[in-house]
Structures are given as C-alpha cells and as structure tokens.
Scaffold this active site. Structure first.
Site, short mmCIF file in Angstrom:
data_model
loop_
_atom_site.label_atom_id
_atom_site.label_comp_id
_atom_site.label_asym_id
_atom_site.label_seq_id
_atom_site.Cartn_x
_atom_site.Cartn_y
_atom_site.Cartn_z
N HIS A 155 4.23 -1.51 25.74
CA HIS A 155 4.06 -0.23 26.44
C HIS A 155 5.10 0.80 26.03
O HIS A 155 4.91 1.99 26.22
CB HIS A 155 4.10 -0.46 27.95
CG HIS A 155 2.88 -1.18 28.44
ND1 HIS A 155 1.83 -0.53 29.02
CD2 HIS A 155 2.53 -2.49 28.38
CE1 HIS A 155 0.88 -1.40 29.31
NE2 HIS A 155 1.28 -2.60 28.94
N ASP A 362 9.31 8.06 24.78
CA ASP A 362 8.42 7.41 25.73
C ASP A 362 7.26 6.79 24.96
O ASP A 362 6.76 7.41 24.02
CB ASP A 362 7.87 8.48 26.70
CG ASP A 362 7.72 7.96 28.12
OD1 ASP A 362 7.48 6.76 28.28
OD2 ASP A 362 7.85 8.77 29.05
#
Ligand code: GDG
Length: 465
Positions: A155, A362
């Site tokens: 992720h 991110d």
C-alpha cells in the site's frame, strides 16, 4: 471455488472497539463475501498467546486472529515495520532506526502468523497478504508446506535500489517478496523500482512485468487502489445536510472551507501545509477573513517517538498561525485530532471549496479520491494535490504541487479560491470520471484475476494442517 484468505497486520472485525481510520478495511469491503477469511493480529497483547487462531464469524466471513506478546509487538510493529520500513519507503532515511533485534522480531511474528494460518488453511486456498508488515510471510508460509497461490500488495511506496540499499537487510526483503506469485504496487514507478532492486541485488532476470529467479517466475505489476466512488458520492450528498456538517457550514458564515484529512503521520506533509496556509494569508491578504482551514488528523502510532514529536510541532504551528492572523471573531485554522465519523467526513468534503492533499510521499492517498467523489457537479471544489502521492499519476486535472514548497501550495490555494466556476467544473468532470472508473472494486478484481491466472503447479497439502 477456491477460498480467498486475506492476511493483514490488523483485522477489522466488525464492531471491534478501537477500530482505526486506516484505508485497508474500506478498500477491501467488496471482497468480504461469504466464504472469505481474514487473518491477522487481533490488536490484543497477551503474555502467552496461542498459535491457534480465535475465530469470529460475521456475515459469512471468518475472522481469524492471534494475539501477540508486548515484546513481539514492539519489535515487529513499533521497531521494524514502523520504525525502519515505513520511513525508508517514504524516503526519510534520517528517521529510519534499524536494529537487528527488531528485524528478528519482525521475522518471528511473520513466522508465528504463518504457523497459525497454516493450521486453518486448505490446500486450494488463495492467499492475499497486505502491506509492509508481511514481506517475509510467503516464504514462511511455503516453509509450512503451503503451495497454493500467494499474492502481495504494497500500500505504501517502494524505493529505488540506491535508496533501498540503506536498509541493512534490503537483499533479504527483496528476495522474500520474490517468494510471492504476484506482487502489486500502487504505481508503475513503484513496480519498476522493485523490479530494478530484484535485478540489481539478486541478479534476477526481468522481462516486462515478469521476474525470473531461481527457476521461478513472478509477476510484478501496478494495480492502483480506489474507493467505492458511487456510494461515497451518495453518502456525501446525504451527509451535507447532517446536523454536524450543517453546524460547520453555518460557522463558516459564507467563508470558503479548505479541508485536509490525514492520519497524523510525518509522511503527510502537515507542517509544510500549515506553513503554506500561513503564507497564503501573508501573500494574499485579500483572503483574510474569507477562508477557514479545517485539518482533521486523528492521532496515529503514538508508540513511535516521531509521531509524538509531530503532534507537538503541529500544536506549535497552529498556535503561531492563529496567533498571528486571527481576529476576535475569526480563527483561520481549526485542527482536530478526533476521528470523524465517515459520513461526517463525506459531508465536510462536499462543503469544501479546496481539498488540500499534500503528502511528502504517499502510496496512493485515498483522501484525494474521496474529496473528488464528494463534490457537487454544479459547484465543485478544487483539489490541490502533491506530485508525490500515487494519486497524482491519475488525477492530473488537480492543481499539482511540490509539497516541500509552502509557497507553491499557497499559490495553488489562491488559484483554487479565484478559479472561475467554468474551470472548476471542467477539471471536476475529468477527475470524477477517473475516480468513478478506478474504484476499489476494480482494484480488487484486477488483483484477484491476476492471482488466479497463476497455475497451481503443485497440490501438496498444508504440512501443519
Ligand atoms: C495507506 C497508504 C494508501 C482519515 N481520517 C479519518 C478517516 N480517515 C480515512 C480517510 C481515508 C483513510 O482514512 C486514509 O487513507 P490514505 O490513503 O489517505 O492513507 P493511509 O492511512 O496512510 O493508507 C496510502 C492507502 O494505504 C490505501 O492503499 O492510499 O498511500 O499510506 O479513507 O478517509 N476516516 C474517518 N474519520 C477520520 O477522522 N472515518
């Protein structure tokens, strides 16, 4: 049909107390059909945990969990996963604290998970492991005799070889990831970085998306995660009328709302963002008294030192900005560390004129997609998005900024405030189309289809079963 077994560090058992605001449970909701199993840590610490998982059934889904000792949790979760891997993969080498004993603890917990899961696994199950806590899991589960399909999705971002090599056990980690049959990343850049690492550190052969190593082949691909955009959009429309959202709306007295929503994490660029908001008010005093910035940032991982320090820094910055700019009847920056209910969040996005999503790095960033989905088509807000969020690869019609540059963020906020409605609509139509297309469901389907395309070569039973 083969059973799907999801494995992750935390297991979001429905109605569990203290459930956190992480993105995983939301993203995988579509997979939780009857017959699925979700395995991982219970969230409990105990002195002498059993390796036999505790089973809870809810709506046909089996939740299988194990406890950890406080010591195992410290080395595995606080020490290695969040004290070393997380900073490394977010390009913060200065914050990476590598200790060999933490790595040993990380391996030990992965081994315990593998032993525990093997006791309830069936030979034809398909296993999908999630995130940086579980890198060695496939190898250790194979050691238990499992020969079924094993997939992994990261992720968070990955790092290129020159950066990853700072991690003393980089080679071991890359080799362990190669024990999976399918490895997914948020963006093609992260997938390519991993293939480069496998080539350079292990001498693997790379052919397109495929890696060949020690007579095995695995596929390494980009599978960008999304949200359930349709239902989020409906939720936002419904919740805009909620009491709390209406109270916030009323308190704006016609001022524009800029909104940020992030776990309190140093990768999210919060100090730079606060700084940028201060710059906006200095450089563009015409916006004074005409804007409110609301930052929602639930506390996170407070057992790690850096996270406690971040909180102190944000308190200081918020105090400074409000001290300098506020008036008796206007407080420019509101910042809350409470977790908002999801419906409230959706409604708040909808009344937002600017969504400020400026992480320093991110994997994807779901907040960017949620903000887009929540906007009204008639009067949409503007997304200000970091070029270093995976989402920036797709959401190119946002105002893309370098999050290390508070002036650039301030300029983008100014641009968002003065942008004509026609341009806001034009950008929104393009962004919404993408968010509606690249959903969580599409992400899950792509991964499962790719995993199931891998033939099961051997059918040996699970040794420990
Ligand atoms: C990791 C990767 C990747 C936040 N505050 C509240 C709340 N949230 C929800 C948001 C969003 C989720 O948490 C956060 O997701 P992000 O994607 O922004 O970030 P991470 O938690 O760091 O997630 C990230 C993600 O995994 C998925 O792959 O995108 O790159 O770092 O859904 O809305 N939810 C509620 N109250 C809050 O106060 N209800």
């Amino acid at each position: 049909m083969a059973r799907l077994v999801i494995v992750s560090n935390r297991v979001p058992i429905p109605k569990a107390r203290g459930a956190t605001a992480g993105g995983l449970a939301v993203a995988l909701r579509d997979l939780l059909t009857p017959g699925t199993m979700w395995f991982g840590w219970s969230g409990r610490l105990s002195a002498d945990p059993s390796l036999q998982p505790a089973i809870v059934e809810a709506r046909g889904v089996t939740y299988a969990t194990v406890d950890l000792t406080a010591e195992a949790h410290r080395g595995f979760y606080v020490g290695f996963a969040n004290g070393a891997l997380w900073p490394l993969l977010h390009f913060r080498l200065g914050l990476m604290h590598f200790r060999r004993e933490d790595y040993e603890g990380y391996l030990a917990v992965n081994r315990a998970f593998a032993t525990s899961l093997a006791s309830v696994l069936q030979p034809d199950d398909t296993v999908w492991a999630h995130d940086y806590h579980l890198i060695p899991f496939a190898r250790l589960l194979r050691e238990q005799g499992f020969n079924g399909r094993l997939g992994f999705f990261l992720h968070v971002p990955f790092a290129p070889p020159s950066m990853l090599e700072a991690m003393p056990v980089a080679r071991e980690l890359v080799a362990d990831l190669c024990a999976y049959d399918l490895v997914g990343f948020q963006t093609e850049e992260h997938a390519r970085d991993f293939r480069d690492c496998a080539q350079r550190m292990l001498g693997a052969a790379v052919e397109g998306e495929w890696i060949r190593l020690n007579g095995r082949r695995l596929r390494v691909f980009a599978d960008p995660i999304g949200i359930d955009a349709q239902s989020f959009a409906q939720e936002a429309e419904r919740s805009a009328g909620d009491k709390l959202v209406q109270r916030v709306f009323g308190s704006l007295s016609g001022r524009a709302l800029a909104i940020g929503v992030d776990r309190m994490d140093y990768s999210k660029g919060l100090p730079h963002r606060f700084e940028a908001f201060g710059r906006l008010l200095e450089k563009h005093p015409e916006h004074k008294r005409k804007i409110h910035f609301l930052q929602i940032c639930p506390r996170s991982r407070e057992e790690v030192d850096e996270y406690r320090k971040l909180r102190v820094e944000l308190d200081r910055l918020a105090g400074r900005i409000n001290g300098r700019h506020s008036d008796f009847d206007w407080t420019p920056l509101r910042y809350s560390t409470r977790t908002a209910p999801r419906a409230t969040l959706a409604g708040l996005y909808r009344i937002g004129r600017i969504g400020v999503v400026t992480p320093l790095r991110d994997g994807m960033n779901l907040v960017a997609k949620e903000f887009v989905a929540a906007q009204s088509d008639e009067d949409p807000g503007v997304l200000v998005l970091s070029q270093f969020a995976g989402a920036a690869q797709e959401l190119t019609e946002a105002l893309i900024v370098n999050p290390f540059d508070p002036d650039a963020i301030a300029d983008a906020m100014n641009m968002a405030l003065i942008m004509p409605l026609s341009e806001r609509k034009e950008r929104h139509v393009a962004l919404k189309e993408k968010v509606m297309r690249t959903t969580a469901e599409a992400y899950c389907r792509r991964f499962i289809d790719a995993l199931e395309a891998r033939p099961v070569a051997r059918t040996a039973a699970v040794a420990a079963a």
